[in-house]
Scaffold this active site. Sequence first.
Site, PDB file in Angstrom:
ATOM      1  N   ASN A 208      -2.150  -0.157   2.913  1.00 49.88           N
ATOM      2  CA  ASN A 208      -2.471  -1.854   2.815  1.00 49.88           C
ATOM      3  C   ASN A 208      -2.324  -2.342   4.374  1.00 49.88           C
ATOM      4  OD1 ASN A 208       0.507  -2.334   2.983  1.00 49.88           O
ATOM      5  ND2 ASN A 208       0.555  -1.706   1.088  1.00 49.88           N
ATOM      6  N   LYS A 286      -9.042  19.182   4.069  1.00 46.16           N
ATOM      7  CA  LYS A 286      -9.767  18.100   4.132  1.00 46.16           C
ATOM      8  C   LYS A 286     -10.949  18.415   3.159  1.00 46.16           C
ATOM      9  CE  LYS A 286     -12.672  15.817   7.544  1.00 46.16           C
ATOM     10  NZ  LYS A 286     -13.274  15.805   8.831  1.00 46.16           N
ATOM     11  N   PRO A 303       6.524   5.374  -8.353  1.00 48.36           N
ATOM     12  CA  PRO A 303       7.738   4.923  -8.959  1.00 48.36           C
ATOM     13  C   PRO A 303       8.023   3.408  -8.589  1.00 48.36           C
ATOM     14  CG  PRO A 303       8.224   6.398  -7.164  1.00 48.36           C
ATOM     15  CD  PRO A 303       6.522   6.421  -7.422  1.00 48.36           C
ATOM     16  N   PHE A 323       9.966  -8.967  -3.235  1.00 48.08           N
ATOM     17  CA  PHE A 323       9.071  -9.788  -2.733  1.00 48.08           C
ATOM     18  C   PHE A 323       7.766  -9.737  -3.536  1.00 48.08           C
ATOM     19  CE2 PHE A 323      11.751  -9.988   1.057  1.00 48.08           C
ATOM     20  CZ  PHE A 323      10.901 -11.067   1.884  1.00 48.08           C
TER      21      PHE A 323
END
Length: 397
Positions: A208, A286, A303, A323
């Site tokens: 992310n 790959k 988890p 958060f």
Amino acid sequence: MLASKRILLIIGGGIAAFKTLDLIRRLRERGAQVTPVLTRAGAEFVTPLSVSALAGRKVFCDLFDLTDEAEMGHIELSRSADLIVVAPGTADLMAKMAVGQADDLASTLLLATDTAVLVAPAMNVRMWQHAATQRNIAMLKADGIGFVGPNGGDMACGEHGPGRMAEVPEVIAAIESALSSGPLQGRRVVVTSGPTHEPIDPVRYIANRSSGAQGTAIARALASLGAEVVFVTGPATVPPPDGVEVVRVETAREMLAAVDAALPAEVVICAAAVADWHVASATDRKMKKTEGGMPALEFAENPDILATVSSRGADRPGLVVGFAAETHDVVGHATAKRARKGCDWILANDVSHATGIMGGTENAVTLITEDGAETWPRMGKADVARQLADRIARVLA
């Protein structure tokens, strides 16, 4: 901060001993008094003359030196300092510390002292990763010994990995933190930060946009108040702060294992943007294009670190903070998340693209507790971190 502080510096036998010469110089620039103790192995890497010249003091080397014992016995030497720093902390020295061995001046001082001790480990990567070394470190941490480093990188032996002694500015920051009289002095806090990378194959991964800036700022703010901070970070773009113990991980499962290893702690702050899923079908080769079309990726749930820490029962930290990065109905989703995860506080923020918060320098959070929601004004991430650290200090007072 270090003016007139008395540092007893024990120099172990490793190539990283050369860094202690710069460490002594910089400590004295800050007004500290440095009393050096040079082990026999340490003297193979730096000379007593060099150490003495920089410290401006006699170097202590021998346990059975009659003159030294007459002028200042080793018991007095061990207790006349504000802090004992072991740098480099070799595997041998840490093993002696863990079992209470006292067969030379350095190990005898460490056993006889009631002064706080800070270790900057340095050794070959295999030695660092060996089960015996990790057992010794766990014992020393349980005994209240502080650590700074080690860092990862290339080694003098030609290998690569964790084991390099922390750089001098990091050691100085850790010394300042150890000598701090802030409101969080002696409190152990674990902070997670950054993204996680979940591998698809050896060259591809899922991630992310988290930079790790907010978690880094929180760790720095807590350390500035005297907390002993364990900073568990994914592959963030923002470098970790000085003066904290840094544990680097890649995946969510590695992050949970690192948090488990860092406990017990009084506070855990889960600021990392942990991936919810990992690729169950990840391969060690790959993936190649085929005429059959796109490969199918199978996912499995990662988890839940926040929920796991929050549900520890008798071993649960006294304060668990999470958060909630949301893109809509921020307070509603975060309030539900706090109840679902079982944590004490949630800091909710809007990370939709228009806000520029994800990866940016500012944040706008709402603190959600059992008493309700408290919206903070938009401010720099360092300011958010200081406000959170101050709030934690008040709660733990």
